[in-house]
Scaffold this motif. Structure first.
Motif, PDB file in Angstrom:
ATOM      1  N   ASN B 231      58.482  53.383  14.869  1.00  0.00           N
ATOM      2  CA  ASN B 231      57.133  53.901  14.390  1.00  0.00           C
ATOM      3  C   ASN B 231      56.999  53.452  12.874  1.00  0.00           C
ATOM      4  O   ASN B 231      56.172  53.916  12.249  1.00  0.00           O
ATOM      5  N   ARG B 232      58.054  52.985  12.218  1.00  0.00           N
ATOM      6  CA  ARG B 232      57.991  52.534  10.752  1.00  0.00           C
ATOM      7  C   ARG B 232      57.340  51.306  10.573  1.00  0.00           C
ATOM      8  O   ARG B 232      57.985  50.341  11.413  1.00  0.00           O
ATOM      9  N   ALA B 237      57.842  51.855   4.334  1.00  0.00           N
ATOM     10  CA  ALA B 237      58.113  53.184   4.422  1.00  0.00           C
ATOM     11  C   ALA B 237      56.835  54.036   4.268  1.00  0.00           C
ATOM     12  O   ALA B 237      55.843  53.567   3.689  1.00  0.00           O
ATOM     13  N   ALA B 238      56.778  55.320   4.828  1.00  0.00           N
ATOM     14  CA  ALA B 238      55.655  56.084   4.976  1.00  0.00           C
ATOM     15  C   ALA B 238      54.343  55.316   5.436  1.00  0.00           C
ATOM     16  O   ALA B 238      53.434  55.214   4.840  1.00  0.00           O
ATOM     17  N   ASN B 285      64.198  54.205  -0.147  1.00  0.00           N
ATOM     18  CA  ASN B 285      64.512  55.518   0.018  1.00  0.00           C
ATOM     19  C   ASN B 285      63.720  56.245   1.174  1.00  0.00           C
ATOM     20  O   ASN B 285      63.016  57.376   1.296  1.00  0.00           O
ATOM     21  N   ALA B 286      63.607  55.470   2.319  1.00  0.00           N
ATOM     22  CA  ALA B 286      62.470  55.741   3.531  1.00  0.00           C
ATOM     23  C   ALA B 286      62.962  57.420   3.786  1.00  0.00           C
ATOM     24  O   ALA B 286      62.100  58.181   3.844  1.00  0.00           O
ATOM     25  N   ASP B 287      64.334  57.530   4.280  1.00  0.00           N
ATOM     26  CA  ASP B 287      64.563  58.674   4.929  1.00  0.00           C
ATOM     27  C   ASP B 287      64.398  60.075   3.800  1.00  0.00           C
ATOM     28  O   ASP B 287      63.910  60.984   4.340  1.00  0.00           O
ATOM     29  N   MET B 293      57.874  64.761   3.207  1.00  0.00           N
ATOM     30  CA  MET B 293      56.778  64.910   3.821  1.00  0.00           C
ATOM     31  C   MET B 293      56.696  65.766   4.934  1.00  0.00           C
ATOM     32  O   MET B 293      55.664  66.390   5.036  1.00  0.00           O
ATOM     33  N   LEU B 294      57.752  65.508   5.855  1.00  0.00           N
ATOM     34  CA  LEU B 294      57.663  66.368   7.051  1.00  0.00           C
ATOM     35  C   LEU B 294      57.341  67.912   6.924  1.00  0.00           C
ATOM     36  O   LEU B 294      56.487  68.395   7.562  1.00  0.00           O
TER      37      LEU B 294
END
Lengths: 424, 400
Positions: B231-232, B237-238, B285-287, B293-294
């Motif tokens: 889904n990325r 990212a984001a 820094n995607a993770d 955000m989560l």
């Protein structure tokens, strides 16, 4: 240029960006329409990519952005073949004058700005039809030109979600999944192209232009319409089923020999099932009541997946495909990038076009979306570099002199070098 | 009021998804579409569940009702001489014939393009098929999943460590159908200009390759393959689907100049960190970005998140379910849904026009319910000059 071009008599002034609008005008330009793609040097089509791209972004020849990356990006170069590329600043008085002259000689204007953007520049439909009374004006913002969300923005990836497509896509017992592309864009572009042609035909018969209101979201919902009715019938939301079908089994992608190689198999009737049972060396399964008819196969498809998966696991993808096709079973490979360009079927049909671009070199591109026996599609030239056709269009269509054009360049009204790069 | 294509006559020899969607677009723009179905069962799609009225499934299937609005139904056995003769008679006064049989079938029926052209040189014949009318895979059998896979779309959908994934909806077939509509309109304009009809060959698998866009370009330009990224967004990212309190939302965090708004919306100052300011920085820094955000996402509802993003200029979205679509304030404000009453299926809310042409003297879109099987036999054959007695005889002989 031996063959006739079916849309050669239509001139379309194309202010659209990214994918939805450009896919619409690609379909038309491939069939001979005179598409004039208008960009701003300050805010050019962001599919050209950044002025100074970070590594790994976009698609450059050999991953090298070169000195003018905005002219070398495959994302852009695959969508604008045979279109004229011009630049013009609509915020400059001189630019506005030129723009209005262009509108006066165009059959249709198409744009996919955020709703109201062109109106704020003073160019809504009512204004432009005073310049060209029989103009067709296709406006394609995310949510259409009315309603509480009309000022909202959404990209193709968002339309997959807002239309319900993502909701019904995904592995079983897992969350929704986006597609590898953004389906919302070409869906909207294609709908818009067809309706635009219907409007041009109507104008030819009546002399009347019109406003065409495109909501990208509504356009995308149209492709899942049956599920909207199904929900009203059952009260059940569509299930995420991975690669299973609500109607037939077995129906899945099975791994074959090699890394990330998969064959898809879809059995849609009892004859095909009988054939499949024989091919996989289990003829006794054909009449086994657990699998003998479609309802039973749907019920027991996980076990079928296991049996078929074991059979496929160490076999060659192409051997399997040929074997299954010989028996009339719907089956085929999951093709990857290199497979596509080397594929015997696509090669024979000329599915992809090989086009030499002045800054990207000769490359393979998506081809024509269909074949026509009398008026086949043609590539007249590669996607334009930024402002490539300024001189040609302004001189030949508007009758400007080289001196006029020089002054527009000096005033920053037109040009070939970006003065900004606002990228999504 | 008439529609845009008032007066255009279409013979529709299609079934399942791709061809019927092409003909639906023509019908709902005002063309007269005669859907020719085989006597007995009709279009096999009639029998795809769910059904509004399980006692009469052939008249109340969801996808059939949707894909066949505003058409007329004529049953005809094309394998009989009489059946073939009726198609040729219809072709004389028709503008368009659309079919999606397996390649070669029309020739076997004596109804290939040369035969039709003899009756009407200006006729546009649109053929939609799995792999096209030529090439080594011409006769391959295929379903939606096989075509989505053969076009390269499936390979790039799904999680990297899981199988390639198809779409839930039959998008390869429907997308091919809508492109066939564009092709047909192109050929119709040419036919009316020049008097020259022609044969269109549209392959569903090629539709899939035609919309591969960036994935094909990345390979063609750089030799690097697109892979599955879940889904990325690819190289982003984001930019994808995230869980929230009551479902799933789309966080589309760009362009760069709008990124600082995300920190404001989610009330997490850490998200405004300079490391995340660029698309490249967020990707590296995607993770970390996701983890920041989560918590906020999981405490908020999808529509609220969508609107919070939109009010700050960000193209957030949410994963709409069918009930959300039916109740969506934007769609109801635009009168998107059309209520159609059907004698077997009852009254349902149908998704409306994909696009609205607006002109004072035409209807933007023409809506009528899907036809009952053979509902218009008398009307259509009567139009060809058949008497009621002759129609009765054709019925007795099993031709209709």
């Amino acid at each position: 240029m031996s063959k006739a071009q079916p849309l050669k008599n239509y001139r379309i002034l194309d202010l659209s960006r990214i994918w939805a609008g450009p896919y619409c005008t690609k379909l038309l330009a491939d069939m001979g329409a005179e598409v004039i793609k208008l960009e701003s040097l300050r805010v050019y089509d962001s599919h050209r990519g950044p002025v100074s791209p970070a590594p790994g972004i976009a698609a450059y020849p050999d991953s090298d952005p070169g000195p003018e990356p905005w002219n070398r990006n495959g994302w852009f170069n695959c969508l604008h073949m045979s279109k004229y590329g011009i630049t013009l600043e609509l915020t400059e008085a001189k630019g506005r004058q030129v723009f209005e002259e262009l509108v006066s000689i165009s059959d249709a204007v198409i744009e996919n700005f955020r709703q109201g953007s062109l109106a704020r520049l003073g160019y809504d439909y009512e204004t432009l039809r005073r310049i060209r009374p029989d103009l067709i004006y296709a406006s394609m913002p995310a949510f259409g030109n009315s309603g509480p969300w009309q000022n909202y923005v959404a990209y193709g990836i968002g339309q997959e979600q807002l239309s319900g497509m993502a909701h019904m896509t995904g592995y079983a017992n897992d969350g929704p999944m986006k597609s590898g592309i953004n389906h919302g864009d070409p869906i909207t572009g294609s709908h818009a192209a067809g309706v635009l042609l219907a409007a041009l035909r109507y104008r030819r018969r009546t002399g009347k232009g019109m406003f065409v209101d495109v909501s990208q979201q509504e356009s995308a919902v149209a492709l899942i319409g049956g599920e909207v009715l199904a929900y009203q019938m059952t009260g059940q939301e569509p299930e995420r089923r991975g690669n299973h079908s609500p109607w037939f089994a077995p129906h899945n992608a099975y791994p074959c020999a090699g890394a990330d190689r998969w064959v898809t198999i879809a059995v849609t009737n009892n004859d095909q099932w009988r054939q499949l049972a024989e091919v996989i060396g289990r003829p006794e399964l054909a009449d086994n009541p657990q699998y003998a008819d479609n309802a039973a196969r749907l019920e027991n498809q996980r076990e079928l997946d296991r049996i078929i998966g074991e059979w496929a696991a160490d076999r060659d993808l192409w051997d399997i495909t040929r074997q299954l096709q010989e028996r009339g079973i719907p089956a085929g490979p999951v093709l990857r990038g290199p497979d596509l360009l080397e594929n015997e079927h696509y090669t024979e049909r000329g599915t992809f076009n090989y086009v030499d671009h002045p800054q990207a070199g000769p490359k393979w591109y998506q081809g024509f979306a269909w074949r026509m026996s009398a008026t086949p599609g043609q590539v007249h030239w590669p996607s334009p570099t930024l402002g490539q056709h300024n001189r040609q269009i302004y001189r030949e269509l508007l009758g400007l002199t080289d001196g006029d054009i020089d002054r527009l360049e000096e005033g920053g009204v037109i040009g070939t070098k970006p003065t900004g790069s606002r990228i999504i | 009021m008439p529609g845009l294509l008032e007066g255009v006559k279409v013979i529709d020899l299609t079934h399942y998804f791709a061809g019927p969607y092409c003909a639906k677009l023509l019908a709902t723009l005002g063309a007269e579409v005669i859907k020719v179905e085989r006597p007995g069962g009709g279009d096999p799609l009639r029998h795809f569940p769910p059904f509004a009225n399980p006692r009469q499934p052939g008249e109340s299937g969801a996808w059939f009702l949707y894909l066949n609005t505003a058409k007329k139904s004529l049953t005809l056995d094309l394998k009989t001489d009489q059946g073939r003769a009726i198609i040729l008679e219809l072709a004389r006064s028709a503008d368009i014939l659309v079919e999606n049989f397996a390649p070669g079938t029309m020739a076997k029926l004596g109804l290939d393009y040369p035969a039709l052209r003899r009756e009407n040189p200006a006729l546009v014949m649109t053929s939609i098929s799995n792999y096209g009318q030529t090439g080594p895979y011409r006769d391959w059998k295929a379903s939606e999943i096989n075509l989505y896979a053969a076009g390269g779309l499936m390979n790039i959908t799904g999680e990297p460590e899981q199988p390639p994934l198809k779409e839930g909806a039959p998008l390869a077939q429907l997308g091919a159908g809508q492109n066939a509509f564009v092709a047909t309109m192109t050929a119709l304009l040419h036919a009316e200009d020049s008097g020259e009809g022609q044969h269109i060959d549209l392959a569903i698998a090629e539709y899939a390759t035609n919309v591969l866009e960036n994935a094909l370009m990345q390979y063609s330009y750089s030799g690097r393959e697109f892979t599955r990224v879940g889904n990325r967004g690819y190289g982003r990212a984001a930019w994808g689907i995230y869980p929230c309190q009551d479902g799933f939302v789309g966080i589309i965090a760009g362009p760069d100049q709008n990124w600082p708004e995300v920190a404001n919306i989610m009330e997490r100052e850490e998200l405004a960190d300079a490391r995340f300011a660029s698309r490249q920085g967020r990707l590296l820094n995607a993770d970390e970005v996701d983890a920041l955000m989560l918590p906020w996402l999981l405490e908020h509802d999808k529509v609220d998140i969508f609107k919070a993003g939109q009010e700050h200029g960000l193209g957030f979205s949410f994963v709409a379910e069918m009930r959300d679509i039916l109740e969506m304030e934007q769609l109801t404000a635009r009168d998107y849904f059309v209520s159609l009453e059907h004698p077997v299926a009852g009254t349902l809310q149908y998704p409306g026009p994909p696009i609205s042409p607006e002109s004072g003297d035409i209807a933007s879109w023409v809506y009528r319910r899907a036809p009952l099987l053979a509902e218009h036999c008398l009307e259509i054959l009567g139009g060809l000059g058949y008497s009621a007695a002759e129609v009765e005889r054709l019925h007795a002989e099993g031709v209709i």
